[in-house]
Every structure is written in structure tokens, then in C-alpha cells.
Design an enzyme around this catalytic site. Structure first.
Site, PDB file in Angstrom:
ATOM      1  N   ASP A  49     -20.042  -3.865  14.280  1.00 43.04           N
ATOM      2  CA  ASP A  49     -18.581  -3.851  14.305  1.00 43.04           C
ATOM      3  C   ASP A  49     -18.026  -4.514  13.048  1.00 43.04           C
ATOM      4  O   ASP A  49     -17.039  -4.068  12.474  1.00 43.04           O
ATOM      5  CB  ASP A  49     -18.056  -4.606  15.529  1.00 43.04           C
ATOM      6  N   ASP A  53     -15.541  -2.940  10.424  1.00 47.08           N
ATOM      7  CA  ASP A  53     -14.240  -3.540  10.108  1.00 47.08           C
ATOM      8  C   ASP A  53     -14.085  -3.743   8.613  1.00 47.08           C
ATOM      9  O   ASP A  53     -12.999  -3.577   8.060  1.00 47.08           O
ATOM     10  CB  ASP A  53     -14.083  -4.896  10.815  1.00 47.08           C
ATOM     11  N   SER A  98      10.725   1.674 -10.521  1.00 49.23           N
ATOM     12  CA  SER A  98      10.355   0.338 -10.058  1.00 49.23           C
ATOM     13  C   SER A  98      11.217  -0.696 -10.772  1.00 49.23           C
ATOM     14  O   SER A  98      12.129  -0.345 -11.520  1.00 49.23           O
ATOM     15  CB  SER A  98       8.885   0.093 -10.318  1.00 49.23           C
ATOM     16  N   GLU A 132      19.867 -10.210  -3.601  1.00 48.44           N
ATOM     17  CA  GLU A 132      19.459  -9.834  -2.245  1.00 48.44           C
ATOM     18  C   GLU A 132      17.945  -9.970  -2.131  1.00 48.44           C
ATOM     19  O   GLU A 132      17.238  -9.931  -3.143  1.00 48.44           O
ATOM     20  CB  GLU A 132      19.864  -8.384  -1.952  1.00 48.44           C
ATOM     21  N   LYS A 134      14.061  -9.192  -1.753  1.00 52.16           N
ATOM     22  CA  LYS A 134      13.181  -8.060  -2.058  1.00 52.16           C
ATOM     23  C   LYS A 134      12.273  -7.902  -0.848  1.00 52.16           C
ATOM     24  O   LYS A 134      11.415  -8.743  -0.574  1.00 52.16           O
ATOM     25  CB  LYS A 134      12.367  -8.343  -3.316  1.00 52.16           C
ATOM     26  N   GLU A 192      14.466   0.205   2.125  1.00 50.96           N
ATOM     27  CA  GLU A 192      13.107  -0.197   2.466  1.00 50.96           C
ATOM     28  C   GLU A 192      12.884  -0.106   3.975  1.00 50.96           C
ATOM     29  O   GLU A 192      13.710  -0.566   4.758  1.00 50.96           O
ATOM     30  CB  GLU A 192      12.918  -1.654   2.006  1.00 50.96           C
ATOM     31  N   CYS A 426     -22.535  -7.190 -27.860  1.00 52.96           N
ATOM     32  CA  CYS A 426     -21.837  -6.385 -26.858  1.00 52.96           C
ATOM     33  C   CYS A 426     -22.789  -6.046 -25.715  1.00 52.96           C
ATOM     34  O   CYS A 426     -23.879  -5.522 -25.959  1.00 52.96           O
ATOM     35  CB  CYS A 426     -21.326  -5.104 -27.519  1.00 52.96           C
ATOM     36  N   CYS A 456     -20.640   2.847 -29.217  1.00 54.99           N
ATOM     37  CA  CYS A 456     -20.665   2.017 -28.013  1.00 54.99           C
ATOM     38  C   CYS A 456     -20.276   2.857 -26.794  1.00 54.99           C
ATOM     39  O   CYS A 456     -19.161   3.380 -26.722  1.00 54.99           O
ATOM     40  CB  CYS A 456     -19.705   0.849 -28.170  1.00 54.99           C
TER      41      CYS A 456
END
Ligand code: IVH
Length: 709
Positions: A49, A53, A98, A132, A134, A192, A426, A456
């Protein structure tokens, strides 16, 4: 080490790119469905379980980071719901954008200062702003035609969302009809959808009692409830709504933000009672502090305060930068912190060869999200904080930013912990990795870079990923994983190979459709989506090349200035030939192009290999000129220089307006200048314009010209 070979299943959620997240959600949906079938149908679960989960939690964490990627067959949607055909798509008539973020009070002062400057207001001139909460939920756009709710769409990627009309219609809080006399002909009301704390707790208790899925937080519960394929389930979920904005609107009921929201309330829309109007940055901050103090008692999750310029005419003048309005900002609440153990420091190699250290952490929950990676920025930062593997560290998340290591709890340091030695080679290709010194300041760059450039693998693969990414060529179905696969198999080494893939595939013995993970249909789909990008906007083409310091905005500026790729390429090569050239002067003269960008551009085009790539690409792809902002405007395509003190508009407003109308704004006067707009006390530029015979306009004449008068 290096992230190039890492399968996405092992990657921390915060580290996934959008393409990886999409693949990972696909994988999780299939895997969870398989376990569901084993558990429910065969009564023969194969995993514990807890392991099950963990899969679901990972799925949810990815969905909450990328709500736009939630699949129609997502496990989070399958809470006893009968599968249906899923949601249709809705194209937003006005994109859902946004907000920019402010993280400190200084940022708020800067925001208000910027607005004042842009609008040419004095320090003491009043400027009304709304404040206000968010809301931490999901944004939705509701279309009302003649007062009736006709369509509801999620934000999606901002341009296109999902049609959730039938689910939204079950919500008690959202009126099916607007009431009152002043109801408009048609309007998109935006706001929203969220779930309150008490309802969330009750829902989870009921879910647990029924052996059903428990949600990680109210936001997920709201998203999961709204995106149910069976609206009978949505109907039972206690979803709430606050209206705070609008998209397309034939007419508006007021001339201010607060006035329009007040009208929404009169029409029967729920609006946030906490919304208020302030007159200064100080008042905004006082409001922020007061609300932060009451945050826990509001009854729903908020993650900051949104400030918006109240007057709509000023909003229109301020306009947008990139994908966010200049007239609004989200002031975020401070980051949440947690303590955990640093297990390792991994070095990732980026597209430009930068070596970035990433902290691998013992997973810990910070502000409701499980964090197992954090940014360490660079070598100096590790040394400054003296972060060592084995240390106990304080991790913080600030909004949607990648988690960071704030500090080390030195008292808990194991005796064996050694100072971290940053690699000088690297990890992806073994080339020397160096820190460049800035030519002018002589200061050593904070970033160590691989010198392996084109050999690379990390850089080549990362460049390819960048090339196909959403904001560049946006090739559907060619995500990070397939790019990596094609690269590993030698099928795609550089961008032009993408466009010859189908031709080569037709001649190949091992056809794409026969490869693992591919089929006839997916191969055909991939070729179709590649073909669809044989014509791309010029700015995306330029941005896709991955030239150092050339981001989306700069690419747009270049596309607009040069018009087509041949002109641009020739100009860059000419500019590289001599600093005395006209091309070099023109390049530096473009507003928004500084010396660093100019140098990066000529360096790119000075490398013959890069020019070959560009030419090979041009044999396959036709860049289309930037969508003219306004090709019909009287100043479209003209070059304008503003000089002197302007009185009607600020310099940045004048520039933004000119660009919106398709004009190029230059910093100095030359033969190519079409107009010089001279304000008070114009100096040498005005003289030069007169000498060259360039048309000189007063501010009024300019205003008249652009208004078509
Ligand atoms: S105004 C042009 N007001 O925050 C953008 N957004 O970070 C107008 N949000 O996508 C957005 N509460 O989902 C606005 N009071 C509020 C908000 C709010 C939550 C969300 C919204 C938006 C995101 C932007």
C-alpha cells in the site's frame, strides 16, 4: 552523474522539465492503472500500500506543479468515476496570463515606482491600487452570454484550456444567470475555484472512511473535484469561487478594477470581501502585513497578496511584459522552511555548458510538497555556506521557485564531513571546466563552464531539448526522453537532423515504428508534428538556436529589427568582421541589445559550425516574419528615436506604444532613422537629425501621427 542519462522515474518532481513531467504522468497513469486492476479486479496486488501511495503522491505532486498537464486518464481523476470521452478544448479569446512576483517590501516599492515612472507620475501624485488575497486554487474563465453561463474553461496553458462547463454548472456558488439590470451582452468573468479548509478536512475524512483517495492539500482537492469526468461527483464536492478579473468583455460596468469587481458582486458573483483600494506602496504593505497575520483564520489557502492598478485606462497604458501585466503583481508570503540531510551534491551540465551543483536531499515536506532536490547555485555559494555532504541543512521553498538551501546546522555536522571539492572536469564529457574572467571587470565568473562545446553530449542534448521545447520550436511528441533516445542512437545530433528524420527513416533498416516504445501511429504523428514546424516564427527560430544571452524577449527584438533570417545572418557576420562596420553600429543601436548580447551574437555567427547548422536548418525550415503587431499602423516598419524630455508619456511608455504599432525604436540617430520625436531640451540627437535631414516631430505631432490623424 550528470542529468543526461537519468530516467525521469528517478527524478525529483521539482527537477522535471515540462516534457519530462508529461512523460512521467503518462508512465504513472499506466502503472497506477495496472496496480488498480490487480488490486480491484484480480484481488492480487503486487506492491505494498505504501509503494502504491508513493506512486499516487508523485503523480499528484507533478500535477500540482504542472496543472496544465493533468491527463484525462489521470489517476487523480479516477475516483470512482466512469471513464468518458474527457474534456474538449477551449481557446481563450483573451489569453489567461500569469502574474509577476514580489518577494520583499522593496520589490513592492519598486513595482509602484516602475508604474509611476512609466506613467510619468510624480512621487506624490496619488495612484490607487487594489489589494486582495491571492487564492491558492485554480483559475477559471466563465463566459456569460446575455447573462447566461454558456462556457467554463480551465486556464490550461493560458492560450487553450479545457471545457469544464458541465462541472462548473453543478457549482452552487457560480450563478447560472447573472442578475440585475446592467448585465452585459457578453463577458468572460475570471476568478479562482478553491476549497475551504473545513470542507477539505471533511472531504478527506469521508474519502478515507470510504477507502477512497485522500487529497494532499485543498488545491489538489479542488483541482481533482473540478476535473472529474463525471459531473455528478463534482456536484457533491464543496467547491467555492471568487471572481477577480475578466477576459473578453463587450463593455465594462465601471472604469476601475474595484468598480468592475463590485459590479460582479451585484450580478450575484462571489467576490472576495477582503479586497480593498490603497493609495500608496506603504498602504499596500500595511494591508499585506495585516492579512498575513490573519492568514490562518481566513478559512482558505492564500499564498500572497495581489496588487492591481485600479484605473482601467492606466492598466491599458501600462500593458503587458512577456506573459504578465505591468499593472499587477503578486506579493508572495515568505518561504516555508524545513530541516533535512544533504545526501549528495550532483553536478549537472546545462545547455550552455554551465556546471550546476544540485543538492540531493533526504526527502522532506516543505509547505505541503515533498522536496528531494535543492539548488546550490554555484561553487562560490557552496564554499560561502560551507555546505558538505552529510550536513543537516535548512531548505526553503519560496512560491513556485526551486527549493534552496538556506544554511547548514553546523552543530549537527558529522566528524567525517569534508569540504566539497567542485570538479574541474566536466562530468558529462571530461573536458576541462573553467571559470571565465570578465574582460572588463577582471572578475571571475561564478559559473564554471565545460569547454567541450560541441563534443559535450550534455550540451548537445540540452541544446536539442531547448530547440524542441515549448517556447522555441515547440515540437509536439518530441520530448526530452525521445530526444535523448534519438541522440543516443545517433539519429539526431543537431537540430537539422530533426527535419531529415522522416526521409532517413524511410531508407532505414530499423524503422522508427518498429522501435521500442513507438508504433506506426506514433511515428506518423511525430513526423506530422515535425512537418508542422517547417514554418516557424522568426523569433522562435532565433531563440531555438540557443545563443548565449539571447532569451525570448531578445529574440523578438532581433526578429522585429531584422525582419528575416537572411538579413539577420548577413548582418551578424558583417558585424563580426569589424567593430567599425555599419552592421556593428546598427546592432548596438537597437534598443534592448547591449554589448554582451551583441558580442554573444557575433561569437555565435563567427563559429563556422554554427553557421552550417543555421544553413542546414534553413534548407528545411522557413522562418516566418514576426506577427506584425500592427502592420497597418502609420509607423509600422519605421525606425523612431525619442530624445529630450517627453511630457505626455514616459520614455518607456512611448517606446512600448511605438513597438506595439510595429515601429522599431533605436537609441541613436542615423540615416536609417525615419522619425526623431524631440521633447524639451533635446540635444545632440536633434542636431544630428537636422544634419541628416531626418523628420523631426514634436510630441503632439507624433501622437497625431500614430492616431492616424
Ligand atoms: S489576477 C493577468 N487575482 O494567480 C493575470 N490572480 O500568478 C490576472 N490568482 O493565474 C490574475 N488569486 O490563478 C489574480 N486575486 C487574484 C488571484 C489570482 C489567485 C492566481 C490566478 C493566476 C495566478 C497568477
Amino acid at each position: 552523474m550528470g542529468k543526461t542519462k537519468k530516467p525521469t522515474a528517478d527524478k525529483a518532481v521539482e527537477e522535471l522539465s515540462e516534457d519530462e513531467a508529461r512523460l512521467e504522468l503518462e508512465r504513472l497513469a499506466a502503472e497506477i492503472a495496472q496496480h488498480d486492476a490487480l488490486y480491484y479486479r484480480s484481488d492480487a496486488p503486487e506492491i505494498s500500500d505504501a509503494a502504491y501511495d508513493a506512486l499516487r503522491l508523485r503523480n499528484e505532486a507533478i500535477e500540482s506543479r504542472f496543472p496544465g498537464l493533468i491527463r484525462q486518464d489521470s489517476p487523480s481523476m479516477r475516483v470512482g468515476a466512469a471513464p468518458s470521452d474527457g474534456f474538449g478544448k477551449v481557446r481563450h479569446r483573451v489569453p489567461m496570463l500569469s502574474l509577476g512576483n514580489a518577494f520583499s517590501e522593496d520589490d513592492v516599492f519598486d513595482f509602484v515606482g516602475r508604474i509611476r515612472r512609466f506613467l510619468g507620475l510624480g512621487e506624490d501624485d496619488p495612484i490607487a491600487l487594489t489589494a486582495e488575497p491571492k487564492i491558492d486554487g485554480l483559475s477559471i474563465s466563465l463566459r456569460y452570454d446575455k447573462g447566461r453561463l454558456v462556457e467554463a474553461a480551465t486556464r490550461g496553458d493560458g492560450a487553450e484550456g479545457e471545457n469544464v462547463t458541465s462541472n462548473v454548472k453543478t457549482m452552487q456558488e457560480i450563478p447560472a444567470r447573472l442578475s440585475g439590470v446592467e448585465v452585459p451582452g457578453s463577458i468572460d468573468i475570471r476568478g479562482e475555484i478553491f476549497m475551504g479548509h473545513a470542507d477539505f478536512k471533511k472531504l478527506n475524512e469521508a474519502q478515507a472512511a470510504a477507502g477512497q483517495k485522500v487529497f494532499a492539500n485543498p488545491r489538489n482537492a479542488a483541482a481533482g473535484s473540478l476535473r472529474q469526468l463525471d459531473s455528478k461527483i463534482t456536484e457533491k464536492r464543496p467547491l467555492r469561487f471568487f471572481a477577480y478579473g475578466w477576459g473578453e468583455a463587450k463593455e465594462l460596468p465601471a472604469a476601475t478594477q474595484s468598480g468592475v469587481v463590485a459590479a460582479f458582486a451585484r450580478w450575484g458573483m462571489p467576490t472576495n470581501p477582503e479586497m480593498t483600494v490603497c493609495q500608496s506602496a506603504e498602504e499596500l504593505i500595511a494591508y499585506y502585513r495585516a492579512l498575513e497575520g490573519r492568514r490562518a483564520t481566513l478559512g482558505y489557502d492564500i499564498d500572497g497578496i495581489v496588487y492591481k492598478v485600479d484605473r482601467l485606462d492606466l492598466q491599458a497604458r501600462l500593458g503587458f511584459v512577456s506573459r504578465a501585466p505591468r499593472w499587477a503583481i503578486a506579493h508572495k508570503f515568505p518561504a516555508e522552511q524545513a530541516t533535512t540531510i544533504l545526501r549528495d551534491i550532483e553536478i549537472q551540465v546545462g545547455r550552455t555548458g554551465s556546471l550546476t551543483p544540485v543538492a540531493k536531499l533526504e526527502p522532506v515536506t516543505v509547505g505541503g510538497v515533498v522536496v528531494s532536490n535543492a539548488s546550490l547555485h554555484n561553487e562560490d555559494e557552496i564554499a560561502r555556506k560551507d555546505v558538505r555532504v552529510g550536513d543537516t541543512v535548512i531548505v526553503q521553498r519560496a512560491g513556485d521557485v526551486i527549493p534552496q538551501i538556506v544554511s547548514v546546522v553546523v552543530e549537527k555536522r558529522p566528524k567525517s564531513a569534508e569540504p566539497f571539492k567542485f570538479p574541474e572536469l566536466c562530468p558529462a564529457c571530461g573536458s576541462h571546466a573553467v571559470r571565465e574572467a570578465d574582460e572588463k571587470s577582471g572578475k571571475t565568473d561564478a559559473v564554471r563552464r565545460c569547454t567541450g562545446g560541441l563534443i559535450c553530449p550534455a550540451q548537445r542534448v540540452e541544446r536539442l531539448k531547448h530547440f524542441v521545447s515549448r517556447t522555441a520550436f515547440d515540437i509536439d511528441g518530441l520530448g526530452d526522453k525521445s530526444i535523448q533516445g534519438f541522440y543516443d542512437d545517433g539519429l539526431i545530433q543537431s537540430p537539422p537532423d530533426i527535419f531529415t528524420l522522416e526521409k532517413r527513416d524511410a531508407r532505414s533498416l530499423k524503422r522508427l515504428k518498429d522501435r521500442e516504445g513507438w508504433g506506426e501511429q506514433s511515428a506518423r504523428k511525430l513526423f506530422a508534428s515535425i512537418d508542422a514546424r517547417r514554418a516557424v516564427p522568426l523569433d522562435r527560430f532565433i531563440f531555438g538556436l540557443g545563443i548565449r544571452h539571447v532569451g525570448e524577449t531578445t529574440a523578438k527584438v532581433l526578429a522585429r529589427s531584422y525582419g528575416d533570417m537572411a538579413t539577420f545572418k548577413a548582418a551578424m557576420i558583417a558585424a563580426g568582421a569589424s567593430e567599425a562596420s555599419e552592421a556593428w553600429a546598427d546592432l548596438n543601436n537597437i534598443d534592448g541589445i547591449g554589448r554582451t548580447v551583441a558580442e554573444a551574437l557575433i561569437e555565435f555567427f563567427a563559429e563556422p559550425h554554427n553557421v552550417t547548422v543555421v544553413d542546414d536548418l534553413l534548407a528545411e525550415v522557413t522562418p516566418t516574419p514576426l506577427e506584425a503587431v500592427a502592420t497597418q499602423s502609420p509607423v509600422a516598419g519605421k525606425t523612431v528615436v525619442f530624445t529630450g524630455t517627453l511630457e505626455k508619456f514616459s520614455r518607456s511608455e512611448a517606446k512600448a506604444t511605438a513597438e506595439r504599432l510595429g515601429a522599431k525604436v533605436a537609441g541613436s540617430v542615423s540615416k536609417k532613422t525615419d522619425y526623431v520625436v524631440a521633447g524639451a531640451d533635446a540635444g545632440s540627437k536633434l542636431t544630428k537629425a537636422r544634419d541628416l535631414g531626418v523628420a523631426v516631430l514634436t510630441e503632439d505631432e507624433w501622437a497625431q501621427l500614430i492616431s492616424g490623424g
